[in-house]
Motif scaffolding. Structure first.
Motif, PDB file in Angstrom:
ATOM      1  N   GLY A  86      86.524  86.156  56.005  1.00 55.03           N
ATOM      2  CA  GLY A  86      86.580  87.042  54.851  1.00 55.03           C
ATOM      3  C   GLY A  86      85.989  88.416  55.094  1.00 55.03           C
ATOM      4  O   GLY A  86      85.987  89.261  54.197  1.00 55.03           O
ATOM      5  N   MET A  87      85.487  88.657  56.295  1.00 54.17           N
ATOM      6  CA  MET A  87      84.932  89.970  56.648  1.00 54.17           C
ATOM      7  C   MET A  87      85.399  90.370  58.038  1.00 54.17           C
ATOM      8  O   MET A  87      84.619  90.773  58.888  1.00 54.17           O
ATOM      9  CB  MET A  87      83.405  89.953  56.587  1.00 54.17           C
ATOM     10  N   GLY A  88      86.692  90.226  58.282  1.00 53.86           N
ATOM     11  CA  GLY A  88      87.273  90.636  59.553  1.00 53.86           C
ATOM     12  C   GLY A  88      88.064  89.559  60.249  1.00 53.86           C
ATOM     13  O   GLY A  88      89.022  89.857  60.970  1.00 53.86           O
ATOM     14  N   LEU A  89      87.661  88.293  60.093  1.00 56.84           N
ATOM     15  CA  LEU A  89      88.382  87.186  60.722  1.00 56.84           C
ATOM     16  C   LEU A  89      89.303  86.558  59.686  1.00 56.84           C
ATOM     17  O   LEU A  89      88.835  85.965  58.713  1.00 56.84           O
ATOM     18  CB  LEU A  89      87.397  86.145  61.263  1.00 56.84           C
ATOM     19  N   LEU A 161      84.117  71.977  53.178  1.00 54.44           N
ATOM     20  CA  LEU A 161      84.874  72.628  52.111  1.00 54.44           C
ATOM     21  C   LEU A 161      84.080  73.818  51.605  1.00 54.44           C
ATOM     22  O   LEU A 161      83.083  73.674  50.905  1.00 54.44           O
ATOM     23  CB  LEU A 161      85.158  71.649  50.977  1.00 54.44           C
ATOM     24  N   MET A 162      84.520  75.006  51.994  1.00 49.76           N
ATOM     25  CA  MET A 162      83.813  76.228  51.642  1.00 49.76           C
ATOM     26  C   MET A 162      84.202  76.685  50.243  1.00 49.76           C
ATOM     27  O   MET A 162      85.258  76.339  49.708  1.00 49.76           O
ATOM     28  CB  MET A 162      84.141  77.330  52.649  1.00 49.76           C
ATOM     29  N   ALA A 163      83.332  77.502  49.651  1.00 52.69           N
ATOM     30  CA  ALA A 163      83.645  78.104  48.365  1.00 52.69           C
ATOM     31  C   ALA A 163      84.841  79.047  48.528  1.00 52.69           C
ATOM     32  O   ALA A 163      84.995  79.715  49.547  1.00 52.69           O
ATOM     33  CB  ALA A 163      82.437  78.865  47.833  1.00 52.69           C
ATOM     34  N   SER A 164      85.680  79.102  47.498  1.00 51.49           N
ATOM     35  CA  SER A 164      86.934  79.855  47.545  1.00 51.49           C
ATOM     36  C   SER A 164      86.889  81.052  46.616  1.00 51.49           C
ATOM     37  O   SER A 164      86.679  80.913  45.409  1.00 51.49           O
ATOM     38  CB  SER A 164      88.093  78.929  47.136  1.00 51.49           C
ATOM     39  N   ARG A 165      87.100  82.237  47.169  1.00 52.01           N
ATOM     40  CA  ARG A 165      87.228  83.426  46.326  1.00 52.01           C
ATOM     41  C   ARG A 165      88.403  83.281  45.364  1.00 52.01           C
ATOM     42  O   ARG A 165      88.325  83.700  44.205  1.00 52.01           O
ATOM     43  CB  ARG A 165      87.445  84.665  47.202  1.00 52.01           C
ATOM     44  N   ALA A 166      89.480  82.700  45.856  1.00 52.78           N
ATOM     45  CA  ALA A 166      90.661  82.523  45.012  1.00 52.78           C
ATOM     46  C   ALA A 166      90.352  81.624  43.822  1.00 52.78           C
ATOM     47  O   ALA A 166      90.762  81.891  42.681  1.00 52.78           O
ATOM     48  CB  ALA A 166      91.805  81.934  45.837  1.00 52.78           C
ATOM     49  N   LEU A 167      89.624  80.537  44.050  1.00 55.31           N
ATOM     50  CA  LEU A 167      89.288  79.626  42.961  1.00 55.31           C
ATOM     51  C   LEU A 167      88.311  80.295  41.995  1.00 55.31           C
ATOM     52  O   LEU A 167      88.421  80.134  40.770  1.00 55.31           O
ATOM     53  CB  LEU A 167      88.700  78.334  43.521  1.00 55.31           C
ATOM     54  N   PHE A 201      75.585  86.220  49.223  1.00 57.15           N
ATOM     55  CA  PHE A 201      76.347  86.193  50.469  1.00 57.15           C
ATOM     56  C   PHE A 201      77.764  86.726  50.264  1.00 57.15           C
ATOM     57  O   PHE A 201      78.366  87.260  51.197  1.00 57.15           O
ATOM     58  CB  PHE A 201      76.427  84.772  51.013  1.00 57.15           C
ATOM     59  N   ASP A 202      78.305  86.540  49.072  1.00 56.10           N
ATOM     60  CA  ASP A 202      79.663  86.994  48.772  1.00 56.10           C
ATOM     61  C   ASP A 202      79.746  87.261  47.267  1.00 56.10           C
ATOM     62  O   ASP A 202      79.821  86.316  46.465  1.00 56.10           O
ATOM     63  CB  ASP A 202      80.686  85.942  49.189  1.00 56.10           C
ATOM     64  N   ARG A 327      75.217  89.877  52.860  1.00 56.83           N
ATOM     65  CA  ARG A 327      76.442  89.533  53.585  1.00 56.83           C
ATOM     66  C   ARG A 327      76.559  90.254  54.924  1.00 56.83           C
ATOM     67  O   ARG A 327      77.346  89.849  55.784  1.00 56.83           O
ATOM     68  CB  ARG A 327      77.661  89.834  52.720  1.00 56.83           C
ATOM     69  N   PHE A 328      75.743  91.306  55.137  1.00 56.81           N
ATOM     70  CA  PHE A 328      75.797  92.033  56.408  1.00 56.81           C
ATOM     71  C   PHE A 328      74.796  91.511  57.434  1.00 56.81           C
ATOM     72  O   PHE A 328      74.544  92.157  58.446  1.00 56.81           O
ATOM     73  CB  PHE A 328      75.602  93.527  56.168  1.00 56.81           C
ATOM     74  N   TYR A 329      74.253  90.327  57.187  1.00 55.31           N
ATOM     75  CA  TYR A 329      73.337  89.727  58.166  1.00 55.31           C
ATOM     76  C   TYR A 329      74.017  89.519  59.512  1.00 55.31           C
ATOM     77  O   TYR A 329      73.367  89.478  60.555  1.00 55.31           O
ATOM     78  CB  TYR A 329      72.797  88.389  57.649  1.00 55.31           C
ATOM     79  N   LYS A 330      75.342  89.373  59.509  1.00 55.13           N
ATOM     80  CA  LYS A 330      76.058  89.121  60.762  1.00 55.13           C
ATOM     81  C   LYS A 330      75.830  90.224  61.779  1.00 55.13           C
ATOM     82  O   LYS A 330      75.844  89.972  62.990  1.00 55.13           O
ATOM     83  CB  LYS A 330      77.557  88.979  60.506  1.00 55.13           C
TER      84      LYS A 330
END
Length: 395
Positions: A86-89, A161-167, A201-202, A327-330
């Motif tokens: 969700g942030m480039g990949l 099962l990750m959280a979904s922005r769409a959901l 985080f998002d 979210r920019f911890y990466k």
């Protein structure tokens, strides 16, 4: 040799790098905790890309880093937000990452769990994610989840099962979360890990589980688990609220693990209390891998004090890397991987190496060096000096 590091006030301060690294003691597999590190991806620095281009990944360096984590006994949580989902990949890149990493895990006997989301349809519902003024399709969200679940299960990895922005953009209330997750859990071949990722985080995940009231959201989350306890291996909680995690942990059904994703309070949560403990699935264990593994092996002996003595000093670094905007911890994670020699460059998917300031990176270097995280302190010093020179610091 003294380095002159920039501070947030615009000045320079002298710093003497550490001469010797932390030297972990090789040991047996963990016995008291299940521990995953969410691993970053290594970008291809020679690819001619733009921030909007599909990710260009250096597969050799990316897989080598996973072998590093497995060699220290850590499991790999693959294709999570640490890997810039969700942030480039995008999903195509994540699917390839899952297949390659799962094959590598089989080859070396490493543990792996992989993220399942709905990011292949995110671009179709940008307006909903931004302002939630229109509704998407729950059926389309289920289908997207199913496509990704199939890729993970076919690879032989465990599913997260990750959280979904769409959901989050589409759901009208808790009942929609119960319907979507119930559908997925019924068809999952093996027990999965459920991931609750907080809006720090998002931001697009605000109000997940159908309510901005965290107590109400927790009740819905637990209702999903209670309806399918045999299909839930555990839950990953990433809310940066230690007491809320402890309270939730105590309400989980017997046999369902709590995997802390709290990069601010992980030592106390993993150590636990008289009523239980958390396992771990953490982004901060990407740079802390060897030290974290040493700490867990000490905990395996029952030495909680020794465990805390090793891990507590790392919290300042973790809180620095994960400071807002979290979210920019990466950027800090990849920066430390470069300094540690795990990759030959400080380049990120989507150009996110520019997401943190030079004073932020300098403080990350100082804290990590103080912990002895760099296997070759001289290499880390040289690379830090090169970065400083690039920014105009020439002494």
């Amino acid at each position: 040799m003294t380095l002159h590091l920039p501070d947030p006030q615009g000045g320079l301060r002298a710093y003497e790098p550490r001469a010797e690294p932390f030297a972990p003691t090789p040991g047996s597999p963990f016995t008291s905790r299940t521990v995953f590190s969410a691993a970053h991806v290594v970008a291809d620095p020679f690819a001619d890309t733009s921030p909007d281009s599909p990710a260009a990944v250096d597969w050799d360096a990316t897989l080598a880093f996973r072998r590093h984590l497995w060699a220290h006994g850590l499991g790999v949580a693959e294709a999570m937000d640490t890997a810039q989902r969700g942030m480039g990949l995008d999903w195509a890149g994540a699917a390839e990452l899952i297949r390659r990493s799962a094959a590598e895990a089989r080859a070396v006997g490493g543990r792996i769990a992989c993220g399942v989301g709905t990011d292949q349809i995110t671009d179709q519902i940008t307006d909903q994610i931004t302002d939630r003024t229109t509704g998407g399709s729950l059926a389309g969200i289920r289908t997207a989840y199913e496509e990704q679940l199939a890729v993970v299960e076919e690879s032989g990895a465990q599913a997260i099962l990750m959280a979904s922005r769409a959901l989050a953009a589409t759901a009208r209330g808790p009942e929609d979360y119960l319907e979507v997750y119930g559908h997925l859990l019924r068809q999952a071949a093996d027990p999965v890990i459920l991931h609750w990722l907080g809006p720090m985080f998002d931001p697009a995940l605000e109000g997940y589980w159908g309510s901005a009231d965290l107590d109400a959201a927790t009740d819905t989350f637990l209702e999903v688990i209670a309806a399918h306890p045999d299909k839930v291996d555990g839950v990953k909680i990433s809310l940066l609220d230690a007491q809320r995690e402890i309270d939730l942990r105590r309400r989980l059904p017997q046999g369902v693990r709590c995997y802390t994703g709290d990069d601010f309070n992980y030592p106390e949560l993993i150590a636990g209390d008289e009523q239980g403990h958390s396992h771990a699935l953490l982004g901060i264990f990407d740079p802390l891998g060897p030290l974290a593994a040493e700490a867990v092996r000490v905990l395996d002996t029952g030495d909680v004090t020794g465990f805390r003595a090793l891990l507590d000093p790392t919290v300042e670094l973790s809180r620095h890397l994960f400071q807002a905007p979290t979210r920019f911890y990466k950027t800090g994670v990849v920066f430390l991987a470069w300094l540690a020699g795990h990759q030959s460059h400080f380049t990120m998917v989507g150009g996110l190496q520019s997401a943190r300031s030079l004073p932020h990176l300098a403080r990350a270097y100082e804290l990590a060096d103080g912990l002895g995280l760099f296997p070759d302190p001289k290499l880390a010093e040289e690379r830090m000096r090169n970065l400083l020179s690039l920014y105009g610091v020439n002494r």
